[in-house]
Structures are given as structure tokens and as C-alpha cells.
Design a protein around this motif. Structure first.
Motif, short mmCIF file in Angstrom:
data_model
loop_
_atom_site.label_atom_id
_atom_site.label_comp_id
_atom_site.label_asym_id
_atom_site.label_seq_id
_atom_site.Cartn_x
_atom_site.Cartn_y
_atom_site.Cartn_z
N SER A 1 0.80 -1.19 -0.05
CA SER A 1 -0.06 -0.02 -0.01
C SER A 1 0.86 1.54 -0.15
O SER A 1 0.49 2.33 -0.37
N GLY A 2 2.13 1.26 0.31
CA GLY A 2 2.88 2.40 0.48
C GLY A 2 3.86 2.66 -1.02
O GLY A 2 4.62 3.54 -0.88
N LEU A 3 3.42 1.79 -1.86
CA LEU A 3 4.42 1.96 -2.90
C LEU A 3 4.38 3.15 -3.64
O LEU A 3 5.44 3.46 -4.35
N HIS A 4 3.31 3.72 -3.57
CA HIS A 4 3.38 5.22 -4.24
C HIS A 4 4.53 6.24 -3.50
O HIS A 4 5.00 7.13 -4.55
N ARG A 5 5.06 5.89 -2.62
CA ARG A 5 6.03 6.57 -1.92
C ARG A 5 7.40 6.40 -2.74
O ARG A 5 8.12 7.41 -2.90
N LEU A 6 7.49 5.20 -3.21
CA LEU A 6 8.66 5.09 -3.92
C LEU A 6 8.80 6.18 -5.29
O LEU A 6 9.66 6.60 -5.63
N LEU A 7 7.67 6.38 -5.85
CA LEU A 7 7.58 7.21 -6.87
C LEU A 7 7.80 8.49 -6.79
O LEU A 7 8.09 9.23 -7.60
N ILE A 8 7.44 8.99 -5.70
CA ILE A 8 7.76 10.32 -5.33
C ILE A 8 9.26 10.57 -4.30
O ILE A 8 9.17 11.55 -3.82
N THR B 1 13.08 11.07 -3.50
CA THR B 1 14.12 11.91 -4.11
C THR B 1 14.88 11.19 -5.27
O THR B 1 15.21 11.88 -6.23
N ARG B 2 15.37 10.00 -4.75
CA ARG B 2 16.09 9.27 -5.71
C ARG B 2 15.70 8.97 -7.07
O ARG B 2 16.24 9.21 -7.91
N LEU B 3 14.51 8.58 -6.74
CA LEU B 3 13.84 8.04 -8.08
C LEU B 3 13.60 9.13 -9.13
O LEU B 3 13.93 9.22 -10.42
N GLN B 4 13.30 10.40 -8.38
CA GLN B 4 12.81 11.74 -9.20
C GLN B 4 14.33 12.07 -9.98
O GLN B 4 14.44 12.42 -11.09
N ASP B 5 15.29 11.95 -9.10
CA ASP B 5 16.71 12.36 -9.68
C ASP B 5 17.12 11.39 -10.86
O ASP B 5 17.57 12.13 -11.92
N MET B 6 16.84 10.32 -10.63
CA MET B 6 17.11 9.34 -11.81
C MET B 6 16.28 9.65 -13.11
O MET B 6 16.76 9.78 -14.46
N LEU B 7 15.04 9.84 -13.01
CA LEU B 7 14.11 10.20 -14.01
C LEU B 7 14.30 11.58 -14.67
O LEU B 7 14.35 11.49 -15.89
N LEU C 1 6.94 6.46 -15.57
CA LEU C 1 7.13 6.77 -14.03
C LEU C 1 6.80 8.14 -13.51
O LEU C 1 6.14 8.47 -12.61
N LEU C 2 7.13 9.36 -14.22
CA LEU C 2 7.05 10.67 -13.77
C LEU C 2 5.54 11.01 -13.79
O LEU C 2 4.88 11.67 -12.86
#
Length: 130
Positions: free
Chosen positions: A80-87, A89-95, A120-121
Motif C-alpha cells: 500500500s505504500g508503494l506510491h512513496r517510491l514514485l515520489i 528524491t532518488r527516483l526523481q533524480d534518476m528520472l 513513471l513521472l
């Protein structure tokens, strides 16, 4: 048994178009199912995306890019907390890095990488509304 299951699913999501003297019979997706299409799914090739966009425009008379934006669907309880991965900082930097390299025509970024990053963005933007 699996054949009957496949036919049942096809009847739910598609209509069979009978063959004519010029064309073969085929299944066409029902209009109400177009809302479920994820235009930017990472496994779609550039050609597949273009064909879907053209087909969508011919049916709905509006560009697919304005209607078929990926939407975040809440995950089942264990995730249920998977959406936190999308937001994160690390993932956003990679994207952002993938999009940056694609924009400056860097050879290191493939079309598939760019489509995945954009997908993903868009999901992250939608997940921010949770």
C-alpha cells in the motif's frame, strides 16, 4: 478450458468484426475499454505507441495524449505504500537524468528508457494527489 476463458475475456473487452470480401475478421476493443489503455507502458515500442495514438484519434476525434495519461491505482495492502517510491528524491533524480540525456540527444538514453521515465513521472504526479 483455457480457450473458453480467453474467448470469455475477449467478449468482455472486444467486439468481433466479421470478415468481408476485402478484410479478415478481427477483434476490436470496445469504446468503453479505451480508458484503461496505458499509452506509455514501458513495454510499448515507439511504433506501437504511434499506432495506438492514431487508432485512438480515429475513434475519439481527440488526441490520445490528452486522454490516455497513466493513472496511479492504489496497490493491495502489502504494497500500500508503494506510491512513496514514485515520489522519492532518488527516483526523481534518476528520472530527471534520463529525460535530460534524452533531450540533449545523448546516445546513452534509449527510447525505451525515455518512455519508462516519462511513464513513471506521470504516475508520480498522479500519486502526489493521494
Amino acid at each position: 478450458r483455457s480457450r473458453s476463458y480467453v474467448l470469455k475475456v475477449l467478449e468482455e473487452v472486444a467486439e468481433f468484426r466479421t470478415p468481408s470480401s476485402v478484410t479478415q475478421g478481427c477483434y476490436a476493443m470496445k469504446r468503453e475499454c479505451w480508458e484503461e489503455v496505458d499509452l506509455y507502458h514501458p513495454r510499448s515500442s515507439r511504433g506501437e505507441i504511434q499506432r495506438v495514438e492514431e487508432r485512438f484519434q480515429s475513434i475519439w476525434r481527440t488526441p490520445a495524449t490528452t486522454k490516455l495519461i497513466p493513472r496511479w491505482k492504489p496497490a493491495a495492502l502489502p504494497m500500500s505504500g508503494l506510491h512513496r517510491l514514485l515520489i522519492s528524491t532518488r527516483l526523481q533524480d534518476m528520472l530527471r537524468g534520463a529525460v535530460f540525456h534524452a533531450v540533449v540527444a545523448d546516445e546513452r538514453t534509449t527510447d525505451r528508457c525515455l518512455v519508462t521515465a516519462l511513464h513513471l513521472l506521470l504516475l508520480a504526479l498522479d500519486a502526489c494527489c493521494l
